[in-house]
Design a protein around this motif. Structure first.
Motif, PDB file in Angstrom:
ATOM      1  N   PRO A  29     -12.550 -36.920 -12.786  1.00 35.28           N
ATOM      2  CA  PRO A  29     -13.251 -35.918 -11.971  1.00 35.28           C
ATOM      3  C   PRO A  29     -12.362 -35.420 -10.849  1.00 35.28           C
ATOM      4  N   PRO A  30     -12.783 -34.364 -10.131  1.00 31.07           N
ATOM      5  CA  PRO A  30     -12.025 -33.916  -8.962  1.00 31.07           C
ATOM      6  C   PRO A  30     -11.896 -35.035  -7.931  1.00 31.07           C
ATOM      7  N   GLY A  31     -10.921 -34.888  -7.065  1.00 32.35           N
ATOM      8  CA  GLY A  31     -10.634 -35.922  -6.078  1.00 32.35           C
ATOM      9  C   GLY A  31      -9.245 -36.476  -6.306  1.00 32.35           C
ATOM     10  N   ILE A  32      -8.942 -37.570  -5.615  1.00 32.55           N
ATOM     11  CA  ILE A  32      -7.616 -38.194  -5.725  1.00 32.55           C
ATOM     12  C   ILE A  32      -7.674 -39.330  -6.734  1.00 32.55           C
ATOM     13  N   THR A  33      -6.912 -39.184  -7.804  1.00 35.23           N
ATOM     14  CA  THR A  33      -6.830 -40.211  -8.832  1.00 35.23           C
ATOM     15  C   THR A  33      -5.394 -40.705  -8.911  1.00 35.23           C
ATOM     16  N   ILE A 174      -0.281 -37.916   2.832  1.00 36.01           N
ATOM     17  CA  ILE A 174      -1.565 -38.468   2.391  1.00 36.01           C
ATOM     18  C   ILE A 174      -2.721 -37.621   2.926  1.00 36.01           C
ATOM     19  N   ALA A 175      -2.590 -37.132   4.159  1.00 36.38           N
ATOM     20  CA  ALA A 175      -3.619 -36.249   4.717  1.00 36.38           C
ATOM     21  C   ALA A 175      -3.736 -34.974   3.891  1.00 36.38           C
ATOM     22  N   LEU A 176      -2.607 -34.463   3.413  1.00 41.71           N
ATOM     23  CA  LEU A 176      -2.626 -33.280   2.550  1.00 41.71           C
ATOM     24  C   LEU A 176      -3.372 -33.588   1.248  1.00 41.71           C
ATOM     25  N   PHE A 177      -3.103 -34.752   0.656  1.00 34.05           N
ATOM     26  CA  PHE A 177      -3.806 -35.153  -0.569  1.00 34.05           C
ATOM     27  C   PHE A 177      -5.316 -35.187  -0.330  1.00 34.05           C
ATOM     28  N   ARG A 178      -5.702 -35.774   0.795  1.00 33.97           N
ATOM     29  CA  ARG A 178      -7.137 -35.901   1.097  1.00 33.97           C
ATOM     30  C   ARG A 178      -7.785 -34.531   1.257  1.00 33.97           C
ATOM     31  N   ASP A 179      -7.073 -33.627   1.888  1.00 32.68           N
ATOM     32  CA  ASP A 179      -7.600 -32.274   2.081  1.00 32.68           C
ATOM     33  C   ASP A 179      -7.814 -31.601   0.726  1.00 32.68           C
TER      34      ASP A 179
END
Length: 310
Positions: A29-33, A174-179
């Motif tokens: 699904p969408p999100g960080i995998t 990591i902040a960019l990934f979270r965004d």
């Protein structure tokens, strides 16, 4: 099949007689995998399959409803930064990204605007007009990430994106990934260190020997880690006596003489019970000089999950 998922349906890939991945079924699904596995486990093969750089021998793949066999459509929604440190070293960082955006079909004005935005996002504005050949390893890593995000893709595929980054830049990345992940997009990244991705991933896929050995939200994967046997190295003078006492404990499943011959390797399924047993042994007058955990790494989890004799 959901149009906003990355789907692998019974996918296998072989390189001649060499296994890449075998019978992979995934719904991401969408999100960080995070794809986590040792070198050679199949992480890069999975990413290359997602991007259409290679095609499976069997099975079906869809990336947010698009097939990797339609590369022009797929690249419109996808950004890919490989782990390989190969870039146009004769070009500046700005030119590297700007040229890619022109190939995406953006006008010169739009490409220029997006290039500066991407470069600013990864903190390389000062170095934008310098040649990539003069960049440090971490800077080259960041300029590849900038190129991957410059066209604002729905899917980011990043192979070992945190390698070579100092702590401050790592935190910003990591902040960019979270965004990205928080806005309904996919961030799929690889790592060989579970503890590294534990803090920011929405879900983790553990892969070993081309097969998926565990997947899901980080909480469920953590539970599997906590349940797997733990190994400790005991430094003690009377090893045979300590071994005899520990064998009487139900939670101890295996004891071996340490390779150096000055202690024991003990496998336990209950850390708290093991700690209590060591306290009793020490109180009985037997000296235990040191206790060191020896399997605080992802390889120990793989060995457990794939049945490595535990």
């Amino acid at each position: 099949m959901s149009a906003n998922e990355i789907v692998f349906d019974n996918v296998s890939k072989f390189y001649g007689d060499v296994l890449g991945v075998n019978r992979v079924d995934l719904h991401i699904p969408p999100g960080i995998t995070s794809l986590v596995g040792p070198n050679g486990s199949g992480k890069t093969t999975l990413m290359n399959l997602m991007t259409g750089l290679i095609h499976p021998n069997s099975g079906v793949i869809h990336v947010r409803g698009l097939s990797p066999y339609a590369p022009e459509k797929l690249m419109k929604i996808m950004g890919y930064a490989t782990q390989y440190d190969a870039g146009p070293r004769g070009a500046t960082g700005f030119d590297f990204i700007f040229t890619g955006l022109l190939l995406h079909g953006f006008s010169k004005a739009e490409a220029q605007s997006r290039t500066w935005q991407a470069i600013e996002r990864v903190g390389l504005t000062v170095a934008a007009k310098r040649k990539v050949a003069g960049y440090s390893k971490g800077m080259r890593q960041r300029i590849r990430l900038a190129q991957a995000i410059a066209h604002d893709p729905l899917v980011l595929i990043l192979d070992e994106p945190l390698n070579g980054l100092d702590p401050l830049v790592r935190a910003e990345t990591i902040a960019l990934f979270r965004d990205y992940g928080a806005n309904g997009r996919h961030v799929v990244l690889s790592s060989h260190v579970l503890q590294e991705v534990d803090v920011f991933s929405d879900q983790v896929i553990l892969i070993a020997n081309g097969m998926i050995v565990a997947e899901g939200q980080i909480k469920s994967v953590r539970e599997e880690i906590h349940e797997h046997p733990s190994q400790f190295l005991l430094h003690c003078k009377d090893a045979s006596r300590v071994a005899s006492l520990l064998f009487a404990e139900a939670h101890v499943s295996e004891i071996k003489l340490a390779p150096e011959g000055d202690g024991l390797l003990v496998l336990t399924r209950n850390r708290e019970a093991f700690s209590a047993a060591l306290e009793r042994i020490a109180l009985s007058g037997i000296d235990i000089d040191g206790v060191i955990p020896t399997d605080e790494n992802v390889d120990a989890l793989y060995e457990y999950l794939i049945g490595g004799g535990r």
